[in-house]
Design a protein around this motif. Structure first.
Motif, PDB file in Angstrom:
ATOM      1  N   ALA A  81       0.827  -1.208   0.000  1.00  0.00           N
ATOM      2  CA  ALA A  81       0.000   0.000   0.000  1.00  0.00           C
ATOM      3  C   ALA A  81       0.863   1.261   0.000  1.00  0.00           C
ATOM      4  CB  ALA A  81      -0.928  -0.001   1.215  1.00  0.00           C
ATOM      5  N   VAL A  82       1.922   1.255   0.796  1.00  0.00           N
ATOM      6  CA  VAL A  82       2.821   2.408   0.861  1.00  0.00           C
ATOM      7  C   VAL A  82       3.481   2.643  -0.489  1.00  0.00           C
ATOM      8  CG1 VAL A  82       4.987   3.263   1.853  1.00  0.00           C
ATOM      9  CG2 VAL A  82       3.258   2.230   3.339  1.00  0.00           C
ATOM     10  N   ALA A  83       3.968   1.564  -1.110  1.00  0.00           N
ATOM     11  CA  ALA A  83       4.653   1.687  -2.401  1.00  0.00           C
ATOM     12  C   ALA A  83       3.721   2.234  -3.474  1.00  0.00           C
ATOM     13  CB  ALA A  83       5.209   0.334  -2.828  1.00  0.00           C
ATOM     14  N   MET A  84       2.508   1.719  -3.537  1.00  0.00           N
ATOM     15  CA  MET A  84       1.566   2.172  -4.562  1.00  0.00           C
ATOM     16  C   MET A  84       1.142   3.616  -4.334  1.00  0.00           C
ATOM     17  SD  MET A  84       1.346  -0.270  -6.717  1.00  0.00           S
ATOM     18  CE  MET A  84       3.103  -0.462  -6.303  1.00  0.00           C
ATOM     19  N   VAL A  86       2.981   6.001  -2.880  1.00  0.00           N
ATOM     20  CA  VAL A  86       4.112   6.867  -3.227  1.00  0.00           C
ATOM     21  C   VAL A  86       4.318   6.912  -4.747  1.00  0.00           C
ATOM     22  CG1 VAL A  86       6.615   7.180  -3.008  1.00  0.00           C
ATOM     23  CG2 VAL A  86       5.262   6.532  -1.017  1.00  0.00           C
ATOM     24  N   MET A  87       4.198   5.767  -5.408  1.00  0.00           N
ATOM     25  CA  MET A  87       4.357   5.746  -6.870  1.00  0.00           C
ATOM     26  C   MET A  87       3.242   6.519  -7.573  1.00  0.00           C
ATOM     27  SD  MET A  87       5.610   1.837  -7.696  1.00  0.00           S
ATOM     28  CE  MET A  87       7.021   1.116  -6.882  1.00  0.00           C
ATOM     29  N   ALA A  88       2.030   6.422  -7.027  1.00  0.00           N
ATOM     30  CA  ALA A  88       0.875   7.167  -7.552  1.00  0.00           C
ATOM     31  C   ALA A  88       0.662   6.949  -9.056  1.00  0.00           C
ATOM     32  CB  ALA A  88       1.036   8.655  -7.242  1.00  0.00           C
ATOM     33  N   GLY A  89       0.998   5.752  -9.527  1.00  0.00           N
ATOM     34  CA  GLY A  89       0.769   5.438 -10.936  1.00  0.00           C
ATOM     35  C   GLY A  89       1.712   6.110 -11.903  1.00  0.00           C
ATOM     36  N   ASP A  90       2.771   6.745 -11.402  1.00  0.00           N
ATOM     37  CA  ASP A  90       3.705   7.520 -12.232  1.00  0.00           C
ATOM     38  C   ASP A  90       5.018   6.762 -12.384  1.00  0.00           C
ATOM     39  OD1 ASP A  90       5.312   9.356 -13.476  1.00  0.00           O
ATOM     40  OD2 ASP A  90       5.108  10.917 -11.942  1.00  0.00           O
ATOM     41  N   SER A 140      -6.498   0.377   8.207  1.00  0.00           N
ATOM     42  CA  SER A 140      -6.939   1.768   8.222  1.00  0.00           C
ATOM     43  C   SER A 140      -6.327   2.577   7.086  1.00  0.00           C
ATOM     44  CB  SER A 140      -6.591   2.419   9.559  1.00  0.00           C
ATOM     45  OG  SER A 140      -5.191   2.412   9.758  1.00  0.00           O
ATOM     46  N   TYR A 141      -5.105   2.173   6.662  1.00  0.00           N
ATOM     47  CA  TYR A 141      -4.396   2.926   5.630  1.00  0.00           C
ATOM     48  C   TYR A 141      -4.667   2.410   4.222  1.00  0.00           C
ATOM     49  CZ  TYR A 141      -0.426   4.761   2.932  1.00  0.00           C
ATOM     50  OH  TYR A 141       0.352   5.358   1.974  1.00  0.00           O
ATOM     51  N   GLY A 142      -4.683   1.076   4.081  1.00  0.00           N
ATOM     52  CA  GLY A 142      -4.726   0.507   2.737  1.00  0.00           C
ATOM     53  C   GLY A 142      -6.039  -0.110   2.309  1.00  0.00           C
ATOM     54  N   ARG A 143      -6.989  -0.256   3.233  1.00  0.00           N
ATOM     55  CA  ARG A 143      -8.269  -0.875   2.875  1.00  0.00           C
ATOM     56  C   ARG A 143      -8.980  -0.047   1.804  1.00  0.00           C
ATOM     57  NH1 ARG A 143     -10.092  -5.843   3.666  1.00  0.00           N
ATOM     58  NH2 ARG A 143      -9.861  -5.794   5.927  1.00  0.00           N
ATOM     59  N   GLY A 144      -9.338  -0.693   0.702  1.00  0.00           N
ATOM     60  CA  GLY A 144     -10.057  -0.014  -0.376  1.00  0.00           C
ATOM     61  C   GLY A 144      -9.170   0.827  -1.274  1.00  0.00           C
ATOM     62  N   LEU A 145      -7.835   0.728  -1.094  1.00  0.00           N
ATOM     63  CA  LEU A 145      -6.913   1.502  -1.919  1.00  0.00           C
ATOM     64  C   LEU A 145      -7.022   1.061  -3.374  1.00  0.00           C
ATOM     65  CD1 LEU A 145      -4.646   3.668  -1.409  1.00  0.00           C
ATOM     66  CD2 LEU A 145      -3.025   1.772  -1.488  1.00  0.00           C
ATOM     67  N   GLN A 146      -7.288   2.004  -4.267  1.00  0.00           N
ATOM     68  CA  GLN A 146      -7.525   1.682  -5.677  1.00  0.00           C
ATOM     69  C   GLN A 146      -6.399   2.138  -6.597  1.00  0.00           C
ATOM     70  OE1 GLN A 146     -10.184  -0.139  -6.700  1.00  0.00           O
ATOM     71  NE2 GLN A 146     -10.756  -0.314  -4.536  1.00  0.00           N
ATOM     72  N   ILE A 147      -5.273   2.525  -6.020  1.00  0.00           N
ATOM     73  CA  ILE A 147      -4.162   3.032  -6.831  1.00  0.00           C
ATOM     74  C   ILE A 147      -3.487   1.883  -7.573  1.00  0.00           C
ATOM     75  CG2 ILE A 147      -1.982   4.288  -6.812  1.00  0.00           C
ATOM     76  CD1 ILE A 147      -2.873   5.610  -4.230  1.00  0.00           C
ATOM     77  N   PHE A 234       0.488  -8.143  -9.424  1.00  0.00           N
ATOM     78  CA  PHE A 234      -0.964  -8.337  -9.410  1.00  0.00           C
ATOM     79  C   PHE A 234      -1.727  -7.048  -9.714  1.00  0.00           C
ATOM     80  CE2 PHE A 234       0.395 -11.954  -6.690  1.00  0.00           C
ATOM     81  CZ  PHE A 234      -0.164 -12.972  -7.448  1.00  0.00           C
ATOM     82  N   ARG A 235      -0.968  -6.004 -10.073  1.00  0.00           N
ATOM     83  CA  ARG A 235      -1.537  -4.731 -10.543  1.00  0.00           C
ATOM     84  C   ARG A 235      -2.398  -4.032  -9.498  1.00  0.00           C
ATOM     85  NH1 ARG A 235       0.079  -4.128 -16.073  1.00  0.00           N
ATOM     86  NH2 ARG A 235       0.804  -6.151 -16.786  1.00  0.00           N
ATOM     87  N   GLY A 236      -1.917  -4.027  -8.266  1.00  0.00           N
ATOM     88  CA  GLY A 236      -2.611  -3.288  -7.226  1.00  0.00           C
ATOM     89  C   GLY A 236      -2.274  -3.794  -5.844  1.00  0.00           C
ATOM     90  N   ALA A 237      -2.337  -2.899  -4.854  1.00  0.00           N
ATOM     91  CA  ALA A 237      -2.083  -3.276  -3.466  1.00  0.00           C
ATOM     92  C   ALA A 237      -3.324  -3.912  -2.870  1.00  0.00           C
ATOM     93  CB  ALA A 237      -1.690  -2.042  -2.660  1.00  0.00           C
ATOM     94  N   ASN A 238      -3.089  -4.736  -1.839  1.00  0.00           N
ATOM     95  CA  ASN A 238      -4.197  -5.417  -1.169  1.00  0.00           C
ATOM     96  C   ASN A 238      -3.789  -5.727   0.259  1.00  0.00           C
ATOM     97  OD1 ASN A 238      -5.955  -7.662  -0.259  1.00  0.00           O
ATOM     98  ND2 ASN A 238      -6.760  -7.558  -2.342  1.00  0.00           N
ATOM     99  N   VAL A 239      -4.697  -5.515   1.188  1.00  0.00           N
ATOM    100  CA  VAL A 239      -4.408  -5.783   2.601  1.00  0.00           C
ATOM    101  C   VAL A 239      -3.997  -7.238   2.817  1.00  0.00           C
ATOM    102  CG1 VAL A 239      -5.434  -5.901   4.901  1.00  0.00           C
ATOM    103  CG2 VAL A 239      -5.935  -3.957   3.426  1.00  0.00           C
ATOM    104  N   ASP A 240      -4.598  -8.139   2.060  1.00  0.00           N
ATOM    105  CA  ASP A 240      -4.357  -9.576   2.256  1.00  0.00           C
ATOM    106  C   ASP A 240      -3.330 -10.152   1.287  1.00  0.00           C
ATOM    107  OD1 ASP A 240      -6.400  -9.609   4.215  1.00  0.00           O
ATOM    108  OD2 ASP A 240      -7.928  -9.760   2.650  1.00  0.00           O
ATOM    109  N   ILE A 241      -2.612  -9.306   0.579  1.00  0.00           N
ATOM    110  CA  ILE A 241      -1.723  -9.788  -0.485  1.00  0.00           C
ATOM    111  C   ILE A 241      -0.578 -10.654   0.046  1.00  0.00           C
ATOM    112  CG2 ILE A 241      -0.048  -7.880  -0.523  1.00  0.00           C
ATOM    113  CD1 ILE A 241      -0.367  -7.886  -3.597  1.00  0.00           C
TER     114      ILE A 241
END
Length: 316
Positions: A81-84, A86-90, A140-147, A234-241
């Motif tokens: 979640a942190v990596a995605m 910070v990268m912000a798709g860029d 609390s930080y990464g749940r539902g993160l869609q980046i 897997f093209r996205g962060a996930n709490v359970d990854i």
């Protein structure tokens, strides 16, 4: 020739590769040879992530009985979640995102060791407790993160050359470096010495606390970078990854020939064990075996390997 074969099969890591080959052949026979090459490519792609965290777990376990990092799954989830974020798709922020994932893992590894050293908590309890805290932060930080990951980063984690994943080739080079570090550097030899006899290592002048801290920090950092790479793959962060890597990171270390009693590590075996586990999972999926049965079989394999290793050690 017979003597050469005997010496080869006396090496623990040979058996992990032999098991991987046996499982692959069984799957090939069952499918009539269909998709045999693709199965190996997929196995290499997925084994990479287990090997990376397996290296960190190996250094920790080699420190001796009771040393294990149970915070890896939560670490991987938070770092992804942190990596995605910070990268912000860029594509221009890939290096920054990887650095953030490493820093996140380092912070977790440091916190783990502080619990062990300052509060005198057994490692298995300290890292398990830390995992609950990390998981709460992750939720609390990464749940539902869609980046989504940057396109270049996602392509890098999936690209292949002649059917061999580029990431697998780079990980092979990394494991070679880890093996050299273990056998030929002061840090690596200190880890082995502490695992063999901590008191003797301390009397020999080894800074035991510093070496143990470095091992837990390394495990944390490798968990962090693994989270970033998994998010790209897997093209996205996930709490359970990272959930499956608790059992897997320990299993590859044990099946690969590293002693759970400490003092003896085996880097090549990590690859054989990782391929064995991935191919076993693939074969069981092909046979239509349920997830519960797969976990039971994996546990039985680990128990069998530990038992066989103990008997072999006693026979020497």
């Amino acid at each position: 020739m017979k003597g050469t074969l005997t010496r080869a099969f006396a090496r623990p890591w040979i058996w992990s590769f032999a098991g991987a080959l046996a499982v692959w052949l069984a799957a090939v026979v069952f499918t009539g040879g269909y998709g045999a090459g693709g199965m190996l490519t997929a196995a290499l792609s997925l084994a990479v992530f287990t090997v990376i965290v397996g290296v960190g777990q190996m250094f920790v376990i080699t420190l001796g009985p009771g040393n294990v990092d149970l915070s890896l799954p939560a670490n991987i989830g938070l770092a992804s979640a942190v990596a995605m974020t910070v990268m912000a798709g860029d594509d221009g922020r890939i290096a920054l995102g990887l650095a953030a994932a490493l820093a996140c893992g380092l912070a977790i590894g440091t916190a783990n060791y502080l619990l062990i050293w300052a509060l005198r908590i057994p490692p298995i309890i300290a890292t398990l407790s830390a995992s609950f805290v990390i998981q709460s932060i992750d939720i609390s930080y990464g749940r539902g993160l869609q980046i989504k990951p940057p396109p270049g980063f996602a392509d890098f984690t999936n690209i292949q050359l002649f059917g061999i994943p580029i990431l697998a080739g780079l990980t092979v080079l990394f494991t070679i470096a880890a093996g050299l570090a273990l056998q030929r550097t002061v840090f690596g030899r200190s880890v082995l010495a502490i695992g063999q006899n901590m008191r003797a290592a301390r009397l020999a002048g080894i800074s035991v606390n510093r070496v143990r801290f470095a091992a837990y920090a390394l495990s944390g950092m490798l968990g962090g970078i693994d989270g970033a790479l998994l998010a790209g793959y897997f093209r996205g962060a996930n709490v359970d990854i990272g959930n499956e890597y608790l059992l897997a990171s320990i299993a590859v270390v044990v099946i690969g020939g590293t002693s759970v009693a400490g003092g003896k590590a085996n880097v090549p075996g990590l690859w054989g064990a990782a391929l064995f586990l991935v191919l076993l999972l693939t074969m069981l999926n092909t046979f239509g075996v349920s997830a519960g049965v797969r976990l039971v079989l994996t546990g039985l394999v680990i128990v069998a390997v530990i038992t066989a290793a103990g008997e072999a050690e006693a026979a020497r």
